[in-house]
Scaffold this motif. Structure first.
Motif, mmCIF file in Angstrom:
data_model
loop_
_atom_site.group_PDB
_atom_site.id
_atom_site.type_symbol
_atom_site.label_atom_id
_atom_site.label_comp_id
_atom_site.label_asym_id
_atom_site.label_seq_id
_atom_site.Cartn_x
_atom_site.Cartn_y
_atom_site.Cartn_z
ATOM 1 N N ILE A 66 29.021 53.841 14.370
ATOM 2 C CA ILE A 66 29.095 52.716 15.374
ATOM 3 C C ILE A 66 28.225 52.777 16.581
ATOM 4 N N ILE A 67 28.178 54.029 17.225
ATOM 5 C CA ILE A 67 27.623 54.067 18.541
ATOM 6 C C ILE A 67 26.114 53.969 18.126
ATOM 7 N N SER A 68 25.733 54.720 16.868
ATOM 8 C CA SER A 68 23.999 54.614 16.707
ATOM 9 C C SER A 68 23.590 53.127 16.643
ATOM 10 N N LYS A 69 24.582 52.426 15.717
ATOM 11 C CA LYS A 69 24.177 51.178 15.589
ATOM 12 C C LYS A 69 24.281 50.039 16.652
ATOM 13 N N GLY A 70 24.939 50.395 17.652
ATOM 14 C CA GLY A 70 25.371 49.451 18.882
ATOM 15 C C GLY A 70 25.048 49.872 20.000
ATOM 16 N N TYR A 71 24.381 50.914 20.239
ATOM 17 C CA TYR A 71 24.162 51.430 21.842
ATOM 18 C C TYR A 71 23.151 50.563 22.129
ATOM 19 N N THR A 72 22.031 50.084 21.210
ATOM 20 C CA THR A 72 20.848 49.180 21.743
ATOM 21 C C THR A 72 21.577 47.792 22.229
ATOM 22 N N ALA A 73 22.573 47.315 21.808
ATOM 23 C CA ALA A 73 23.220 45.954 22.273
ATOM 24 C C ALA A 73 23.337 46.062 23.810
#
Lengths: 447, 345
Positions: A66-73
């Motif tokens: 979740i974090i690796s997919k979402g931190y760029t948002a």
């Protein structure tokens, strides 16, 4: 006598020997099995450790994905450039009336400013491709900037306007510029334009405030979770306002006043069973009762709160009854012995002592309600709602529903936003559970 | 404490009843229906809300069938004003509508959606006919004049020209409109190429031509198409079935299966060359026009050139626009509020 003594002696010696032999035999058996028993215990402990490691690694995988997919948002790229603000376009009469300022053609101005960066672009098709770089909300960004700073009219203004989500994805590396053109959504020319803007320092990465200040949108760059968060707050507020008093009152009555008979047994069994009913069933009930019978509006947080009240009530009642049970009878007897009435005994002594346990149960129930989406499907809360709700009767969605809707969107930019919304939801849940633990630690009494 | 509690509970229940008693006036358009049309209608709604003084419509994604059920339930502010549909309205639904007083319905066809079978870019592109797709996915297939349980394990069992990999297709569950359309547009057409079908009666035709195999070769992957995309990316041997917009967005990871010699692209779907495509539409309740503010304007926005036109903003979201003659016809319908009659279905 001597012989007798002797025989007795030998007998006891024999018995002692036999006992010793028996002991050593037992010791032998025990010793023989000891290694095996130790090994089985070690194995058992290893299974336990393995189970914990397994559970933790699953949790870690969840968090890492979740974090690796979402931190760029959490950050976003925007265009930052000078836009000319000719007075005759924005405010021909020079009145500086906000109404006049708001109705100017900002789309044209932003486009002209972008075009000015690439004077060589002139065919209609090329311009279309170039303007695709601007988000649909870019004119509104400029409009806000001008309204904030009307003094700039007639000159130029340095403004940050939103970038289309495809280009944001390109800047974040989610679109591979090395692939052949037909395998990505952006053409080679568009990528080249964007890279030249980057070189000119006009692409600026900044914190993604839109994610926290906007309602839902189909343009990923202007989509936010505020509408869903406010909706969730209304729903949880309604749920709390109803389920806590009702739950506590039920628990107090059942625990302190109700006679023990078949009828109260039946109620107890039913409450325990209700706690295990799938939540979608409560949604169906809500549809039939609140929408169709009472005629309440669809998609309203009030109805969502009512449905989730039904769902969390059993949890709260069970936790509250356990908390009441754990108050020792001596407290009650002492209060009654000093002449307190039963009501005084409960209100002054038992309830305050049971309150931490009740609150813990309530918070866990609320956390459950916050994460629920299935029953809300039935009452129309799984919907596209752009406006931020102002009250519990306005149409709204909740955070889990927003996550569900984003997860189903085809646009690449929604993948990271989905994960970001999950992170926000998890943060709320962790916060609520931490509050429950803190309350328990702070006010808990051991007897 | 208890007194306060009781008072609170009493206030809450009184408030609930009071709210329930008050008639709800609605100043916001409500739309239900297909999850396939949802991404397009939401974009129009957002632009409509921003560009006009009206409130942004609320759109629920209930599925096409569920949408008609709500839409046809009656006239009045409790019932939705529009429904999205990924297939045209059925006669039975039209009759239910009429029975409940929803006699006047305006139909706006908004464009086409291609249904694609795709696999990962890491695998070889595949070319298949609909008859081959039928042989690979149907529950029973004709062999030497008899219907037998589908024996094909590999694509190469279906036809030697296809790759020698296990048949593994991820697709939507039976509740999905996408599945209905795929069955109708790909499997049924493929099925009808076999002479054995002619001998079947209507029920038998339905059973043989519309049943998808359940032995594991077809995997029901749920309604979430992004999940299918991820699975295909991880497993180059698998194929997935979904709407064209997901292929459009994931062109770097996926490639479409070439059906009957036509690759699914924006252009081939728009021209009607790509055979597996379906019309998308939105239905409006004429009785609500004038009662709910903005309905007429919303229809006009939807039908406008800047929305569903050949270069409209919906094409950017993956909608395949209508051919010019149809666009003119439906635009006229929407602006002049021409209602449907039973004969149109």
């Amino acid at each position: 006598m001597a012989t007798v003594d002797e025989t007795m002696d030998t007998r006891s010696a024999q018995a002692a020997r036999a006992a010793q032999a028996g002991r050593s035999q037992i010791a032998e058996t025990v010793n023989a099995g000891l290694g095996r028993r130790y090994r089985s215990e070690r194995r058992f402990r290893a299974y336990g450790v393995l189970a914990i490691v397994l559970a933790l690694s699953m949790l870690a995988t969840l968090f890492v994905t979740i974090i690796s997919k979402g931190y760029t948002a959490f950050w976003q790229n925007s265009l930052n450039f000078e836009v000319a603000l000719p007075a005759d376009v924005i405010d021909p009469q020079g009145t500086r009336d906000p109404k006049v300022l708001a109705s100017a053609n900002y789309l044209g101005l932003v486009r002209d400013a972008l075009q000015a960066q690439f004077p060589e672009v002139d065919s209609r098709q090329e311009r279309r491709a170039l303007f695709a770089m601007l988000s649909d909300s870019a004119p509104y960004d400029l409009q806000d900037a001008v309204l904030d700073n009307p003094g700039a009219i007639g000159g130029t203004i340095k403004v940050r306007v939103s970038l289309d989500d495809d280009f944001d994805m390109l800047a974040k590396g989610h679109i591979n510029a090395d692939l052949p053109q037909d395998q990505r959504r952006l053409t080679d020319v568009q990528v080249a334009w964007f890279q030249s803007l980057e070189q000119r320092g006009m692409v600026e990465a900044h914190f993604n405030t839109a994610l926290f200040t906007n309602g839902d949108s189909r343009q990923a760059e202007s989509a936010g979770i505020l509408g869903a968060v406010v909706g969730s707050l209304f729903v949880v507020a309604v749920t709390l306002a109803l389920s806590f008093p009702i739950g506590v009152a039920t628990a107090v009555y059942l625990e302190e006043f109700a006679p023990k008979n078949r009828f109260t047994d039946l109620i107890e069994v039913n409450i325990n069973n209700l706690a295990a009913v799938p939540s979608i069933v409560f949604g169906l009930l809500g549809l039939a009762v609140f929408l169709q019978f009472f005629g309440l509006p669809r998609s309203a947080p009030l109805v969502g709160g009512l449905v989730l009240t039904l769902m969390t009530l059993p949890t709260i009642i069970i936790a509250s009854r356990a908390a009441l049970k754990s108050v020792p009878p001596s407290i009650r007897e002492a209060a009654l012995g000093l002449g307190a009435s039963k009501l005084q005994m409960i209100l002054h002594h038992v309830l305050p002592l049971a309150m931490p346990g009740m609150l813990t149960g309530t918070i866990i129930g609320m956390a459950q309600a916050l994460g629920e989406s299935a029953p809300l499907l039935m009452i129309g809360m799984v919907a596209f709602v752009v406006d931020i709700p102002n009250g519990p009767l306005d149409p709204a969605t909740v955070l889990p529903v927003q996550i569900f809707l984003w997860a189903d969107s085809p646009e690449r930019a929604f993948v990271e936003r989905t994960s970001a919304a999950i992170m926000v939801l998890l943060a709320f849940l962790v916060f609520m559970n931490a509050a429950a633990v803190w309350l328990r630690k702070r006010f808990e009494r051991r007897w | 404490m208890l007194k306060k509690t009781l008072a609170l509970a009493a206030v809450a229940s009184v408030a609930t009843v009071a709210i329930a008693g008050a008639a709800q006036a609605r100043d916001q358009i409500r739309i239900v229906g297909s999850s396939t049309v949802y991404p397009f209608t939401t974009v129009v709604a957002e632009n409509f809300g921003r560009g006009t003084g009206f409130k942004t419509p609320i759109i629920e994604s209930t599925g096409t069938g569920g949408g008609f059920k709500l839409f046809c339930a009656g006239v009045g502010t409790d019932h939705p004003d529009f429904t999205n549909a990924s297939r045209p309205i059925k006669k039975s639904e039209f009759e239910t509508c009429a029975k409940n007083g929803v006699a006047e319905i305006v139909e706006l066809r908004i464009g086409y959606d291609g249904l694609v079978m795709s696999n990962s870019k890491q695998a070889e592109p595949m070319t298949a006919t609909r008859a081959q797709i039928f042989l690979a996915l149907a529950k029973e297939i004709p062999v030497d004049g008899k219907w037998v349980a589908n024996p094909n394990k590999k694509w190469s069992d279906v036809d030697a020209s296809l790759p020698a990999i296990d048949i593994e297709v991820l697709g939507p569950p039976p509740t999905s409109g996408t599945r209905d359309s795929f069955v109708e547009l790909a499997l049924e057409v493929g099925c009808e190429t076999f002479p054995e079908v002619k001998a079947l009666d209507k029920a038998g035709h339905k059973e043989k031509c519309q049943s998808i195999r359940e032995d594991g070769a077809f995997v029901e992957a749920g309604e979430n198409d992004n999940l299918i995309v991820q699975k295909l990316d991880a497993n180059p041997k698998a194929f997935g079935i979904f709407g064209f917009s997901f292929l459009d967005q994931n062109g770097d990871k996926l490639q479409g299966v070439n059906v009957e010699g036509v690759t699914p692209t924006f252009e081939t779907i728009a021209s009607g060359e790509y055979p597996v495509s379906r019309p998308l539409q939105i239905y409006a309740k004429k009785a609500h026009i004038g009662v709910i503010p903005g309905m007429k304007e919303f229809l006009a926005e939807y039908a406008s050139d800047k929305a569903m036109g050949a270069n409209g903003y919906l094409t950017d979201k993956g909608l395949v626009p209508l051919p010019a003659d149809q666009a003119v016809k439906y635009r006229k319908n929407a602006v002049e509020l021409v209602t449907m009659s039973a004969g149109d279905i």
